[in-house]
Scaffold this motif. Structure first.
Motif, short mmCIF file in Angstrom:
data_model
loop_
_atom_site.label_atom_id
_atom_site.label_comp_id
_atom_site.label_asym_id
_atom_site.label_seq_id
_atom_site.Cartn_x
_atom_site.Cartn_y
_atom_site.Cartn_z
N THR A 1 -8.94 -48.73 -17.68
CA THR A 1 -9.17 -47.81 -16.57
C THR A 1 -10.65 -47.82 -16.27
O THR A 1 -11.47 -47.66 -17.17
CB THR A 1 -8.75 -46.37 -16.95
OG1 THR A 1 -7.55 -46.46 -17.71
CG2 THR A 1 -8.50 -45.55 -15.72
N ALA A 2 -10.97 -48.02 -15.01
CA ALA A 2 -12.37 -48.06 -14.63
C ALA A 2 -12.81 -46.67 -14.16
O ALA A 2 -12.24 -46.14 -13.22
CB ALA A 2 -12.58 -49.07 -13.52
N THR A 3 -13.74 -46.09 -14.83
CA THR A 3 -14.29 -44.82 -14.37
C THR A 3 -15.80 -44.95 -14.34
O THR A 3 -16.37 -45.85 -14.94
CB THR A 3 -13.92 -43.66 -15.31
OG1 THR A 3 -14.52 -43.93 -16.58
CG2 THR A 3 -12.42 -43.52 -15.47
N GLU A 4 -16.44 -44.02 -13.63
CA GLU A 4 -17.90 -44.05 -13.52
C GLU A 4 -18.54 -43.97 -14.90
O GLU A 4 -19.58 -44.55 -15.15
CB GLU A 4 -18.40 -42.90 -12.65
CG GLU A 4 -18.04 -43.03 -11.18
CD GLU A 4 -18.94 -43.99 -10.41
OE1 GLU A 4 -19.77 -44.67 -11.04
OE2 GLU A 4 -18.79 -44.06 -9.18
N ARG B 1 -18.61 -49.34 -11.48
CA ARG B 1 -18.71 -48.69 -10.19
C ARG B 1 -17.33 -48.66 -9.52
O ARG B 1 -16.61 -49.67 -9.49
CB ARG B 1 -19.68 -49.44 -9.30
CG ARG B 1 -20.10 -48.63 -8.10
CD ARG B 1 -21.23 -49.27 -7.35
NE ARG B 1 -21.44 -48.58 -6.09
CZ ARG B 1 -22.16 -47.48 -5.96
NH1 ARG B 1 -22.77 -46.97 -7.02
NH2 ARG B 1 -22.29 -46.90 -4.79
N VAL B 2 -16.98 -47.51 -9.01
CA VAL B 2 -15.66 -47.33 -8.41
C VAL B 2 -15.79 -47.31 -6.89
O VAL B 2 -16.69 -46.65 -6.35
CB VAL B 2 -15.02 -46.02 -8.92
CG1 VAL B 2 -13.69 -45.76 -8.22
CG2 VAL B 2 -14.83 -46.09 -10.43
N GLU C 1 -15.02 -46.04 -3.38
CA GLU C 1 -14.51 -44.79 -2.82
C GLU C 1 -14.21 -44.98 -1.35
O GLU C 1 -14.94 -45.68 -0.64
CB GLU C 1 -15.55 -43.68 -2.99
CG GLU C 1 -15.80 -43.33 -4.44
CD GLU C 1 -17.03 -42.44 -4.63
OE1 GLU C 1 -17.55 -41.92 -3.63
OE2 GLU C 1 -17.45 -42.31 -5.79
#
Lengths: 380, 80
Positions: free
Chosen positions: A2-5, A10-11, A13
Motif C-alpha cells: 500500500t502506497a501512503t505518504e 508520493r500519491v 491526488e
C-alpha cells in the motif's frame, strides 16, 4: 504494497471533475457549415444544442429539446427566423422564446427555452456559456484576427476531433514545454508564460529537429516562433511563424475546444497562412493544408497520451517544468461564480523557463538519434 | 477544485522585490539565473509607472531590479 505518504511514496491526488462547465466564449467551428438551411445538433456542455441560421442570416443556438413535449429541435425544420419542432410544429426564435404554435390561439406564458448568446466573427461561430446565465462581459470579447478576412491570407483549414478526456488536459499544454520535445518531436529553445485577467499566454521559440523529419529537397526549415494566447477557457489564438532558410511563413493557428460532457470534448484546429513572395497564390493554400495535417498529427500525439494518463491535481514538478499550478489557478476562475473570482486567479503572473539544461540534454539526444539513423538502425 | 500552491515553493518560496524605478513590490522566485517567476498584485499593477505596451514583455526596470537583487544576494537563486 500500500502506497501512503508516510512511506515516502508520493500519491497522485485528483478531486472529482467539476460538475459545471467553464464560463466563457466557446467556438463551435466554422460558421459556414451551419448555413446549409438545416438545423444542426451539437453535443456540448453536458447536453444537446441546436444551431440554426434564420432567414435573416443570424446564427442561433438553443437547447435542443422543445419545452412542450421534449421533441428534438435539431431534427426539426427552419421556418423563417424560427426553428420548428418536428413533434408539434412549435416555433422557437433565436432569443429562446416560443413565437407561435400554429394550432393554438396563443402561446403559453413562460414559453422560454435556454438560448446561448452567439457571436459570429472571422468565419467562426462562438457561444457564450455561463452557468449563472449572465451576458458576456465586453472585456472578454474574442479579439479580431485581421488575416481571417484578408485576401492576402488563405481561408481557414479546419479540423475537429472528439477526445475522450476532460478538457483540462488540453489546457495544461500551455505550460508544458518538455512534452513538445517528447510527444511532438519539436525542440523548444525559449519558453515563457504570462497569465493575466482571462488570458493565458505561451511564448515559445523552437528549432527544427533533424532526427524527426526526413530531409526535404526544398528550403530547409530552421525553426519557429509562436505567441499563443488563450482568451478565456477554451479559445487560443497562436501567431505562429515558421522560419525557413531565406524567408518566413506567417500563419495564425486556432487551437480551441468545447466540452461535450465531463469526460469528452471536441478539439478543433484552424489555420490560415499569409500569401507572400515565398508562398504565392495556391502555394499558400497548399502550405495551410500541410500545416493543418501537421497540427492534426500533433493532436493525435496528445490524444494517445490523454487516453491512458491519470488525472492529477498534485503534479510533481522539477524546476525545468512550466507553471502548472499557476495555470490551474488561472483556469479555476472559469469554474466559480463570477463574484467568487479572486484577485489571485487573475493577477498577472510571469514565468520564464531556464532552457539551458533541456537544450543541452535534447541536443545530445538528437545527436544519438541521428547517429543511430545513420547506422541504419532507425528508431524513428 | 481547490487551488493548490506550486509544490516547488516548498523548496524555496517567492520573495518580495521592490522595483527601483517605481517602488512597487512584486513576489519573485529565481530557480536559476535564467529562470524567473514574477507574481504581480493589484496594487503593484496600478503602481507600475510605465508598464510595457507589449503585454508579453516583462517590465525592463523590474527585471533589472530583480537581477540586481539576485546579484547582491538579497534574492536567493536556488541553483545559483
Amino acid at each position: 504494497m500500500t502506497a501512503t505518504e508516510s512511506d515516502g511514496v508520493r500519491v497522485i491526488e485528483a478531486e472529482a471533475i467539476p460538475t459545471r462547465y467553464a464560463r466563457g466564449w466557446h467556438c463551435l467551428g466554422l460558421a459556414e457549415r451551419f448555413r446549409d438551411g438545416r438545423p444542426h445538433a451539437v453535443r456540448a456542455f453536458g447536453g444537446k444544442l441546436v444551431v440554426f441560421a434564420g432567414e435573416d442570416g443570424r446564427l442561433n443556438v438553443l437547447d435542443a429539446y422543445c419545452r412542450h413535449m421534449g421533441g428534438d429541435l435539431s431534427e426539426g425544420t427552419i421556418k423563417g427566423n424560427e426553428i420548428a419542432c418536428p413533434f408539434h410544429d412549435w416555433r422557437w426564435g433565436g432569443d429562446g422564446r416560443c413565437k407561435k404554435i400554429p394550432y393554438s390561439r396563443r402561446v403559453p406564458l413562460r414559453a422560454r427555452t435556454a438560448a446561448w448568446p452567439t457571436l459570429e466573427q472571422d468565419g467562426m461561430l462562438f457561444v457564450w456559456n455561463d452557468p449563472e446565465g449572465n451576458p458576456p462581459p465586453p472585456e472578454q470579447a474574442i479579439p479580431r484576427i485581421p488575416g481571417a478576412t484578408s485576401d492576402r491570407w488563405t481561408d481557414w483549414v479546419w479540423t475537429e476531433t472528439v477526445v475522450n478526456a476532460n478538457c483540462r488536459e488540453v489546457v495544461d499544454n500551455v505550460v508544458d514545454m518538455a512534452h513538445f520535445f517528447y510527444v511532438h518531436y519539436s525542440f523548444p529553445t525559449y519558453f515563457k508564460n504570462i497569465f493575466e485577467g482571462h488570458t493565458a499566454t505561451q511564448i515559445m521559440k523552437g528549432r527544427a529537429r533533424p532526427d524527426a523529419r526526413r530531409p526535404s529537397r526544398g528550403p530547409q526549415l530552421l525553426g519557429n516562433s509562436s505567441v499563443a494566447t488563450y482568451y478565456g477557457p477554451s479559445f487560443m489564438i497562436d501567431e505562429l511563424t515558421y522560419h525557413y532558410e531565406g524567408f518566413d511563413i506567417n500563419s495564425v493557428l486556432i487551437n480551441c475546444h468545447y466540452p461535450i460532457d465531463r469526460n469528452s470534448f471536441v478539439l478543433q484546429s484552424g489555420i490560415i497562412t499569409e500569401r507572400s513572395e515565398a508562398l504565392p497564390g495556391d502555394e499558400a493554400d497548399k502550405m495551410a493544408r500541410r500545416l493543418s495535417d501537421f497540427i492534426q498529427l500533433g493532436f493525435e500525439q496528445d490524444i494517445k497520451i490523454w487516453k491512458t494518463k491519470a488525472r492529477i491535481d498534485n503534479p510533481l514538478l522539477c524546476e525545468e517544468d512550466g507553471p502548472v499550478y499557476q495555470l490551474r489557478r488561472w483556469y479555476e476562475q472559469f469554474y466559480v461564480d463570477a463574484a467568487d473570482v479572486t484577485p489571485e486567479m487573475t493577477a498577472r503572473f510571469e514565468f520564464e523557463l531556464d532552457t539551458t539544461r533541456p537544450v543541452e540534454a535534447w541536443e545530445r539526444e538528437v545527436e544519438r538519434n541521428l547517429a543511430a539513423q545513420a547506422a541504419g538502425d532507425d528508431p524513428a | 477544485m481547490t487551488v493548490r500552491p506550486d509544490v516547488r515553493l516548498e523548496d524555496m518560496p517567492m520573495r518580495p522585490v521592490r522595483c527601483r524605478r517605481c517602488g512597487v513590490e512584486v513576489l519573485v522566485r529565481k530557480a536559476s539565473w535564467e529562470q524567473t517567476s514574477i507574481q504581480w498584485s493589484t496594487p503593484s499593477m496600478t503602481g507600475c509607472a510605465e508598464p510595457p505596451p507589449d503585454r508579453h514583455r516583462t517590465c525592463p526596470s523590474l527585471l533589472e531590479s530583480i537581477g540586481l537583487a539576485a546579484a547582491q544576494g538579497d534574492l536567493e537563486v536556488l541553483d545559483g
